[in-house]
Structure formats: C-alpha cells, structure tokens
Design an enzyme around this catalytic site. Structure first.
Site, PDB file in Angstrom:
ATOM      1  N   ASN A 154       0.818  -1.234   0.000  1.00 31.74           N
ATOM      2  CA  ASN A 154       0.000   0.000   0.000  1.00 31.74           C
ATOM      3  C   ASN A 154       0.851   1.284   0.000  1.00 31.74           C
ATOM      4  OD1 ASN A 154       0.729  -0.614   2.631  1.00 31.74           O
ATOM      5  ND2 ASN A 154      -1.147   0.202   3.529  1.00 31.74           N
ATOM      6  N   GLU A 250       3.768  -4.217  12.505  1.00 34.59           N
ATOM      7  CA  GLU A 250       2.811  -3.130  12.259  1.00 34.59           C
ATOM      8  C   GLU A 250       1.676  -3.738  11.445  1.00 34.59           C
ATOM      9  OE1 GLU A 250       2.916  -0.147  13.516  1.00 34.59           O
ATOM     10  OE2 GLU A 250       4.869  -0.382  14.461  1.00 34.59           O
ATOM     11  N   CYS A 284      -3.496   1.504   6.732  1.00 37.34           N
ATOM     12  CA  CYS A 284      -3.753   0.818   8.007  1.00 37.34           C
ATOM     13  C   CYS A 284      -4.453   1.742   9.003  1.00 37.34           C
ATOM     14  CB  CYS A 284      -2.453   0.311   8.596  1.00 37.34           C
ATOM     15  SG  CYS A 284      -1.223   1.618   8.750  1.00 37.34           S
TER      16      CYS A 284
HETATM   17  P1  NAD Z   1      -0.119  -9.345   3.864  1.00 36.00           P
HETATM   18  O1  NAD Z   1       0.054  -9.721   5.292  1.00 36.00           O
HETATM   19  O2  NAD Z   1      -0.931 -10.234   3.011  1.00 36.00           O
HETATM   20  O3  NAD Z   1       1.297  -9.201   3.128  1.00 36.00           O
HETATM   21  C1  NAD Z   1       2.315  -8.376   3.656  1.00 36.00           C
HETATM   22  C2  NAD Z   1       3.652  -8.925   3.224  1.00 36.00           C
HETATM   23  O4  NAD Z   1       3.847 -10.193   3.837  1.00 36.00           O
HETATM   24  C3  NAD Z   1       3.777  -9.163   1.721  1.00 36.00           C
HETATM   25  O5  NAD Z   1       5.070  -8.808   1.306  1.00 36.00           O
HETATM   26  C4  NAD Z   1       3.596 -10.661   1.597  1.00 36.00           C
HETATM   27  O6  NAD Z   1       4.218 -11.186   0.437  1.00 36.00           O
HETATM   28  C5  NAD Z   1       4.269 -11.142   2.860  1.00 36.00           C
HETATM   29  N1  NAD Z   1       3.857 -12.468   3.328  1.00 36.00           N
HETATM   30  C6  NAD Z   1       2.714 -13.123   3.074  1.00 36.00           C
HETATM   31  N2  NAD Z   1       2.708 -14.312   3.707  1.00 36.00           N
HETATM   32  C7  NAD Z   1       3.870 -14.404   4.392  1.00 36.00           C
HETATM   33  C8  NAD Z   1       4.427 -15.391   5.269  1.00 36.00           C
HETATM   34  N3  NAD Z   1       3.799 -16.515   5.561  1.00 36.00           N
HETATM   35  N4  NAD Z   1       5.637 -15.151   5.810  1.00 36.00           N
HETATM   36  C9  NAD Z   1       6.299 -13.991   5.543  1.00 36.00           C
HETATM   37  N5  NAD Z   1       5.809 -13.038   4.726  1.00 36.00           N
HETATM   38  C10 NAD Z   1       4.606 -13.232   4.163  1.00 36.00           C
HETATM   39  O7  NAD Z   1      -0.701  -7.869   3.896  1.00 36.00           O
HETATM   40  P2  NAD Z   1      -1.134  -6.986   2.661  1.00 36.00           P
HETATM   41  O8  NAD Z   1      -2.473  -7.429   2.236  1.00 36.00           O
HETATM   42  O9  NAD Z   1      -0.043  -6.968   1.673  1.00 36.00           O
HETATM   43  O10 NAD Z   1      -1.212  -5.555   3.342  1.00 36.00           O
HETATM   44  C11 NAD Z   1      -2.380  -5.074   3.905  1.00 36.00           C
HETATM   45  C12 NAD Z   1      -2.349  -5.218   5.412  1.00 36.00           C
HETATM   46  O11 NAD Z   1      -1.215  -4.516   5.929  1.00 36.00           O
HETATM   47  C13 NAD Z   1      -3.543  -4.568   6.071  1.00 36.00           C
HETATM   48  O12 NAD Z   1      -4.024  -5.386   7.111  1.00 36.00           O
HETATM   49  C14 NAD Z   1      -2.994  -3.270   6.623  1.00 36.00           C
HETATM   50  O13 NAD Z   1      -3.704  -2.731   7.692  1.00 36.00           O
HETATM   51  C15 NAD Z   1      -1.620  -3.677   7.010  1.00 36.00           C
HETATM   52  N6  NAD Z   1      -0.755  -2.490   7.095  1.00 36.00           N
HETATM   53  C16 NAD Z   1      -0.362  -2.064   8.333  1.00 36.00           C
HETATM   54  C17 NAD Z   1       0.403  -0.911   8.469  1.00 36.00           C
HETATM   55  C18 NAD Z   1       0.865  -0.437   9.814  1.00 36.00           C
HETATM   56  O14 NAD Z   1       1.785   0.387   9.876  1.00 36.00           O
HETATM   57  N7  NAD Z   1       0.278  -0.899  10.909  1.00 36.00           N
HETATM   58  C19 NAD Z   1       0.775  -0.179   7.326  1.00 36.00           C
HETATM   59  C20 NAD Z   1       0.348  -0.644   6.081  1.00 36.00           C
HETATM   60  C21 NAD Z   1      -0.409  -1.811   5.986  1.00 36.00           C
END
Ligand code: NAD
Length: 483
Positions: A154, A250, A284
């Site tokens: 994002n 996060e 987020c």
């Molecule tokens: P996601 O958890 O699906 O993916 C995030 C990352 O993790 C990607 O690079 C993905 O390839 C990787 N990943 C997936 N499975 C994994 C595993 N088993 N082991 C290690 N890495 C793995 O999240 P998303 O859909 O890409 O992002 C959206 C989410 O992120 C939302 O829930 C949002 O709220 C959160 N987010 C949080 C913040 C914050 O600062 N708190 C900021 C931005 C987004």
C-alpha cells in the site's frame, strides 16, 4: 515488441537472477499492462541473501554513526535525483495518483533516510551509578545484526524506508522481501540504495512469494530481528516463525473516527473523508468507520457524499486524477463482501457502492458512503481496506467510546469535539496506539511513535524516528572494575 524491464534480486552488492531461473510479472492495476518481469526467488535465494547480509553486517557495524549517517544521506540524494521516475513507477504499479499522492510518498521516504541519518548521531547511552565501590557501568546501543524486513504494497516506497533507513543508520544489515504486486517499486528503491555505495551485503532485496522467501528470512537462524508491516494473519504467522527474535509488527487497523455531538461537522467530514478515501482507503490508519450519534448522522453523511462526489477516479498518471485503482483483485473482493454485508444488514447506501467499470479496465471501486451501518456488520467489526466511509450510529458518548474500543484492532483513531476535556478523556480511554484530536485518523509524522495498542491485533512496538532506532538496537551494558 515493446521493451519490458527485467529485474533481479540484489544480493551481496550485485543484481542476481533466481537460482531456479523462475520469473513473475508485474502488471498495472489500471489497465493490466505488463510493467516488468521479475526474478521469483525461493528459499535458496533467501539464504544466499542472509549469508551476504552477515558479511555486510561485519562492515556496517564497524562504521561510525557519522559514516552511516552519510550513507543514509547519499541514498536520500539518489532518491531525490530520481524523484520523477520513482513517483511514476509508484503510480503505475501501486495505482495511487501521481500528483495527488505519489510524489508525497517519495518525499516522505527521502525525509525518512535523512531523519534516520540525523537521529542516529544523538542516540546516546548512559553512565549508570553502581552500588559497589571501584565499579563503573555504562550502557549504550548496538545494532542487532541482520534484520528480516517484509513489507506490503500500500505504501511500497515509504513503508520499506521506515525499516531500511533506521536499520542502515544503526548498523544492521537487511534482507528485504517486498510485496509481489509492488516489486518494481522495490527494485527502483533498491537501485537508489545501491547508487549510494553501501558496503556489499548491507541491504539485500529478495523478490518472490512472501510465504516462501518472507517465511525463510523471518524463520532463519541467520537473521536476528524482524520488521514486518502487513495483515494480522501474516503477522501472527511471522511471530510464530520468528519466536524469540526482537520484532516490530505493524498490522491492521479499523479507524475509527469518533464524532462527538459538539464537533465542527465540516471539519469532521473533511477529515473522515480524507481518512476513508486517501490511497483509495488502503491505509492501516484509515477512517475505516465513522461513529456518530443520531443528532449528527444525516448532516455528516450529507457532507461526506458531497466530498465523495468530487473525487475524480482515473488513470493514476493523469494529473487530474484524485483516486486511482485498487492495487489488486483481492482488495476489491473484500470490499464487495463488506459492502454487501453492510447493505444486507440494513445499511443505507448513499453514494457509490459498486466497481467503476466506466473509469477503466482496472481494479476501480467508487468512493462509497453508507449510512446507519449495523454494529455487527463487517464494515464496523473488520478492516475493509477500501474507499468506504461507513457511518455507525451510537446512542451517546459512552456508547461511542465502547463501540470504538469493541474492535479487535487498536491502531489509530480521530476524535472530533470542541471540548478539550472531552478530547482528553477520549484520547486517554481509547485503546489505540495513536489518537488524533480534530484530525484524520491517519495523521502522522515520520518521527511520532506509531503502532498498535497492547492486547489488540494491530501489532507490537513503535515505528517512528528515535523509536525505531531504539527498536532495532540492543542495549549493551559494560561494567569496569577500576580498583
Ligand atoms: P499481507 O500480510 O498479506 O502481506 C504483507 C507482506 O507479507 C507481503 O510482502 C507478503 O508477500 C508477505 N507475506 C505473506 N505471507 C507471508 C508469510 N507466511 N511469511 C512472511 N511473509 C509473508 O498484507 P497486505 O495485504 O499486503 O497488506 C495489507 C495489510 O497490511 C492490512 O491489514 C494493513 O492494515 C496492514 N498495514 C499495516 C500498516 C501499519 O503500519 N500498521 C501499514 C500498512 C499496511
């Protein structure tokens, strides 16, 4: 035939293809155009990057804070020089509008490197008084080693920088796994880092599926700390795989914006709309739900509809566009599920509520306002991550507070009131890491502590300025016997 960019991993200071030769595609969420062919890594590539990072750590950790500060500033210089290219790649691959949002993300990321490079110079230790005669004690901060950093799509430039810059400044080497759908952004950022002339292995990029390469770097004994931004489900998996390692997680959020009866409604509507529609709601700290009493519901909804109707969906590269497509198909499906559930439970669809087929072939969803959403609806209970402004009616102030705190998430909130004592009471009682009074839930500056409240599913630790520097360093204590 059109020239298609081919990009590899960056391991040990060199662009390196996958050991198995696999590749995957990056495509535009606006029109499906092929943007790049990328190396698809597996566990062997991730392990090679970890070995390279261990060598990088040996060099980086011996440099002074001042030397590493210069490296951070050189990365920032390289990013500034390539601002246009970075912003255009971000808009093309992530989908956010170039002028309205992408430049701002690049500028924030440049600041992130400069801030980390400055703050590391002032990360002082302590001389600690001791009980025993002839003893002296000091404590100071040291880098932890190799950081495993996994980031989402994002904010694919700025979120990685929230980890890479402080890790580099503090002397940690990094193995970074970005989200597959924004891997070209990662390659462009990595090019800037490489241009700065870091020691080989200081920062390594491994592309590919998170469940393979991300899992490998967080679980490996060769990494010593974890930085992860993403969903609570993946965060939980990572917490188990990396159990025992220091970690920054996060994770997700779900607003809310709380509008008290005495609020300035123009201000509340403008802020809630910004929080709901910025980055097409893929934030987020988005205003995932807007809590209001019956008194102000209709007036607030009317203002939100007026703002939503002025949003211009379109090609992210067109300067007039104020909302681009969503990043991928999964996001659109989740939004559709949540909006249908809200409507089935009696929510009043006031604006939008459908995909935007008239806008383009991509993953468009129209900015949407839904009134009188039931408290049990997914729009109130779960993170939607799309351009939706759902209003939930609460009985009174106590109910506003209870409804806000009833969520499993606890990341960021906005509270609107003209009464400072009420603002304080809400600020203190909301189970959130960040509460913004009379500002959008997503208001944040790079140096402010940002993260989830304990006991919620929004994560662990605090990002931001000196807070991240503390998170990515160990406290070392040394005592001296001077007798
Ligand atoms: P996601 O958890 O699906 O993916 C995030 C990352 O993790 C990607 O690079 C993905 O390839 C990787 N990943 C997936 N499975 C994994 C595993 N088993 N082991 C290690 N890495 C793995 O999240 P998303 O859909 O890409 O992002 C959206 C989410 O992120 C939302 O829930 C949002 O709220 C959160 N987010 C949080 C913040 C914050 O600062 N708190 C900021 C931005 C987004």
């Amino acid at each position: 035939m059109q020239h298609v960019l081919k990009a590899h991993h960056f391991i040990g200071g060199r662009w390196t293809p996958s050991q198995n030769g696999n590749i995957f595609e990056s495509r535009s969420p606006y029109d499906g155009a092929l943007l790049a062919l990328l190396a698809e890594g597996d566990r062997e590539d991730a392990q090679a990057a970890i070995v390279a990072a261990q060598a990088g750590f040996k060099v980086l950790s011996q440099m002074t804070a001042w030397e590493r500060s210069k490296l951070c500033n050189r990365v920032a210089d390289a990013m500034e020089k390539r601002r246009e290219e970075l912003a255009a790649t971000l808009a093309s691959e992530q989908g956010k509008p170039l002028v309205a949002e992408a430049y701002g993300e690049i500028d924030a990321a440049v600041t992130g490197f400069r801030e980390a490079g400055e703050l590391i110079k002032w990360l002082e230790g302590e001389v600690i008084p001791v009980e025993t005669p002839g003893k002296r004690a000091i404590s100071f901060r040291q880098p932890r080693g190799v950081y495993a950093v996994v980031t989402p799509w994002n904010f694919p430039i700025n979120i990685p920088v929230e980890y890479l810059a402080p890790c580099l400044a503090a002397g940690n080497a990094v193995v970074w796994v970005p989200a597959p759908t924004t891997s070209l952004c990662a390659v462009k950022l990595m090019e800037c880092i490489a241009e700065a002339g870091l020691p080989d292995g200081a920062v390594n990029l491994v592309l590919g599926p998170g469940a393979v390469v991300g899992d490998e770097i967080v679980g490996s004994v060769g990494t010593h700390g974890i930085g992860f931004t993403g969903s609570p489900a993946t965060g939980n998996a990572i917490a188990k795989r990396g159990a025992g390692k220091p970690m920054l997680l996060e994770l997700g959020g779900n607003g809310p914006v709380v509008v008290l009866d005495d609020a300035d409604l123009d201000r509340a509507a403008a802020a809630a709309a910004f929080g709901s529609f910025f980055n097409a709601g893929q934030v987020c700290a988005a205003s995932g739900r807007i809590l209001v009493t019956e008194k102000n519901h209709d007036a607030l909804a009317e203002r939100l509809v007026a703002i939503a109707s002025r949003i211009r969906l379109g090609d992210p590269l067109d300067g007039a566009t104020t909302m681009g497509p969503l990043n991928n198909a999964q996001v659109v499906r989740k939004i559709e599920e949540h909006v249908a559930d809200g409507a089935n439970r009696g929510g009043e669809l006031l604006f939008g509520g459908e995909r935007g087929p008239d806008v383009g072939p991509g993953w468009f969803y129209k900015p949407t306002v839904i009134g009188r959403v039931e408290k049990q609806a997914m729009l109130n209970t779960a993170e939607t991550f799309g351009p939706i402004a759902p209003l939930v009616v609460c009985a009174d102030e106590a109910d506003l507070l209870d409804t806000a705190n009833a969520s499993s998430h606890g990341l960021a909130a906005g509270v609107f009131t003209r009464d400072l004592s009420k603002a304080f009471a809400f600020g203190e009682k909301l189970r959130m890491g960040l509460v913004n009074i009379n500002s959008p839930s997503c208001y944040w500056e790079l140096h402010l502590p940002f993260g989830g409240a304990s006991g919620k599913s929004s994560g662990l630790g605090r990002l931001g300025g000196k807070h991240t520097l503390r998170e990515v360093t160990d406290v070392k204590t040394i005592t001296f016997d001077v007798t």
